[in-house]
Design an enzyme around this catalytic site. Structure first.
Site, PDB file in Angstrom:
ATOM      1  N   ASP A 206       0.837  -1.193   0.000  1.00 50.34           N
ATOM      2  CA  ASP A 206       0.000   0.000   0.000  1.00 50.34           C
ATOM      3  C   ASP A 206       0.877   1.250   0.000  1.00 50.34           C
ATOM      4  O   ASP A 206       1.879   1.315   0.724  1.00 50.34           O
ATOM      5  CB  ASP A 206      -0.890  -0.034   1.255  1.00 50.34           C
ATOM      6  CG  ASP A 206      -1.882   1.100   1.316  1.00 50.34           C
ATOM      7  OD1 ASP A 206      -2.773   1.144   0.453  1.00 50.34           O
ATOM      8  OD2 ASP A 206      -1.765   1.937   2.229  1.00 50.34           O
ATOM      9  N   GLU A 267      14.609 -14.973  -0.176  1.00 51.01           N
ATOM     10  CA  GLU A 267      14.948 -16.078   0.731  1.00 51.01           C
ATOM     11  C   GLU A 267      13.910 -17.189   0.662  1.00 51.01           C
ATOM     12  O   GLU A 267      14.134 -18.292   1.175  1.00 51.01           O
ATOM     13  CB  GLU A 267      15.046 -15.572   2.175  1.00 51.01           C
ATOM     14  CG  GLU A 267      16.178 -14.576   2.420  1.00 51.01           C
ATOM     15  CD  GLU A 267      16.175 -14.076   3.859  1.00 51.01           C
ATOM     16  OE1 GLU A 267      15.587 -14.772   4.725  1.00 51.01           O
ATOM     17  OE2 GLU A 267      16.752 -13.002   4.119  1.00 51.01           O
TER      18      GLU A 267
END
Length: 548
Positions: A206, A267
């Site tokens: 956002d 990751e």
């Protein structure tokens, strides 16, 4: 029906994302508010559309001053929506149906009820005293500078305990975090890691360009009007749009944080990010900076196609501007979301043409290069709801009523069954009214062939069936008419698209040197070629395979 998920690090490229506004999707508790169990209940419906992912608007713990975009706990579910166990069950069910799950990460600001802010405002020396944007008043007691809030008034709120102002880009109860503090960045990334470990597939960020502010707190200059600029910062009734927002957002330091964010996602396998960029005329330049290089956001979307203009000139201009500005990034196109008037009401001039406009709009969207985002209910051609002031819940609309009616008109409950209580959304009175004109458009009324819902399903299947539409090249063709014409190509397939967005027929000569091998009609449209010309009815679409 979608198939179970398979590993694909580039799944987001060309993906179709369906936005779910949970509080208006399906209520299973009987309290008038949608919840996560309701999302789970309706996942088979979502899968039937043929989408690749859902984007869930915020469901985190919140006082709900801004419908969940004021977070007080990033790592839990608000009781209104259920529990963490409900989220985990929803995620598992989505994955079993082959649907990725993207969650709305609101990290530019928190609620003033967040423990971080409560500690920060307690005095000027506590460990989190610098976690938010605090500043002394001017000698006359006024705010530190001229920055404004999107929701109206100054972008600063006085705090009597610290005897300082704190910055807020939105409500006064939504204080902005201080991203210049590395501890803030670390804490926020840990909340992201929390959801990654739970298995979410991506994040919609956002107000992604609002994270950093100018350390010197310099005043924004006035905006110099440019009639050729694409993009707006706010409705024209809001003085926020009268400033050139050089210093309260889109700061250069944001690049470094987005690189940290991307590194965290790397990751984990097959994760993605899409950023919301609200930056006025600079939006496409910002998207280029935030998505280029492969080390920041995977893609962004702007508000360029979320305005009233549904013309070939405007769409071509927006897409061309993006292609010119963004050489190695990616975009996510949309015509509607939870913040703007539904596009059926923006684009259609009469009630009678809404169905045709709905079918034409998704056909255009499905043919553009980029990923696409659909907003719940647009597949039913729901128009904007007309609400009374007493029914409003949106603080933005309440503040600027009646010049601007806010965002509640696009957030009314999903309509599932025409004749059921509250259209099948809830057994109790919903938090927003169910408009009478939405009932005939309910899902149970659109399961037959030829409906707008059927058209969406067929069009999304068409998109998936043609590799050029997922991530192939896109080249616009010059015509002497206001026609949207372009080719999409990948591998051994090259498609020509010609869209007539006018309310009258058009005849378009085949571009010089182009030979059509065969017609590949988009669902619901079947124009023909006569004497080397494409004959298009009003609001019509041509698609043909070009001989290579």
């Amino acid at each position: 029906m979608a198939s179970p998920l398979k590993s694909n690090p580039d799944w987001w490229r060309g993906a179709v994302i369906y936005q779910v506004y949970p509080r208006s999707f399906q209520d299973t508790k009987g309290d008038g508010f949608g919840d996560l169990k309701g999302v789970t209940q309706r996942l088979p419906y979502i899968a039937s559309l043929g989408v690749d992912a859902i984007w869930l608007s915020p469901f985190f713990t919140s006082p709900m001053a801004d419908m969940g975009y004021d977070v007080s706990n990033y790592c839990d579910v608000d009781p209104m929506f259920g529990t963490l166990a409900d989220f985990d069950a929803m995620l598992k069910n989505a994955h079993q149906l082959g649907i990725k799950v993207i969650i709305d990460q609101v990290i530019s600001h928190t609620s003033d009820q967040h423990p971080w802010f409560k500690e920060s405002r307690s005095d000027r020396t506590n460990p989190k005293s610098d976690w938010y944007v605090w500043a002394d008043p001017k000698p006359d007691g006024t705010a530190p500078n001229n920055w404004m809030s999107i929701f109206g008034g100054p972008g600063w709120e006085w705090d009597g305990v610290r005897k300082q102002y704190y910055m807020h880009n939105f409500l006064g109860s939504q204080p902005d975090l201080n991203f210049h503090n590395p501890d803030v960045q670390e804490a926020l990334l840990e909340t992201v890691r929390f959801w990654l470990k739970r298995g979410v597939d991506g994040f919609r960020l956002d107000t992604v360009n609002f994270y950093f502010h100018d350390k010197e707190l310099r005043d924004n200059p006035p905006l110099v009007y440019d009639p050729d600029a694409i993009g707006l910062d706010a409705p024209d009734v809001n003085p926020y749009g009268m400033q050139n927002h050089l210093y309260d957002k889109t700061q250069p330091e944001n690049i470094g944080f987005l690189q940290r964010f991307r590194a965290l996602l790397e990751e984990f396998d097959d994760r993605a990010s899409v950023g919301e960029v609200g930056d006025g005329a600079r939006s496409l330049k910002t998207v280029a900076a935030y998505t280029g290089g492969g080390d920041k956001l995977h893609m962004c979307y702007t508000f360029d196609l979320l305005g009233p203009d549904f013309t070939a000139t405007h769409i071509r201009r927006c897409v061309t501007a993006f292609q010119d500005a963004v050489t190695d990034g990616w975009v996510c196109w949309a015509f509607s979301n939870h913040d703007v008037t539904r596009h059926i009401s923006r684009f259609a001039q009469t009630v009678e043409e809404r169905e045709r406009i709905a079918k034409l709009a998704i056909s255009v969207l499905a043919a553009l290069r980029g990923s696409i985002c659909l907003y719940q209910g647009e597949e039913l051609a729901l128009p904007e709801a007309e609400l009374e002031f007493a029914d409003l819940r949106d603080p933005y609309g309440i503040r600027f009523w009646p010049a601007f009616k806010g965002r509640d008109g696009c957030r009314t409950p999903m309509v599932w069954e025409k004749d059921a209580d509250f259209a099948g959304f809830s057994e109790a009175k919903p938090w927003l009214p169910v408009p009478a004109e939405h009932r005939p458009l309910a899902v149970d009324q659109q399961e037959e062939a030829g409906s707008v819902l059927d058209h969406y399903r067929q069009t999304l299947a068409f998109r998936k069936a043609h590799a050029p539409l997922l991530d192939g090249s896109m080249i616009f063709l010059e015509t002497n008419q206001d026609i949207l014409a372009f080719t999409r190509e990948k591998g051994g397939e090259k498609l020509l698209f010609v869209f007539n967005l006018h309310r009258g027929p058009q005849t378009v000569p085949l571009p010089k040197g182009v030979k059509i091998a065969d017609l590949v009609p988009m669902p619901g449209f079947a124009p023909q070629i006569e004497d080397g010309e494409i004959v298009l009815e009003a609001m019509d679409v041509f698609c043909g395979r070009i001989s290579l």
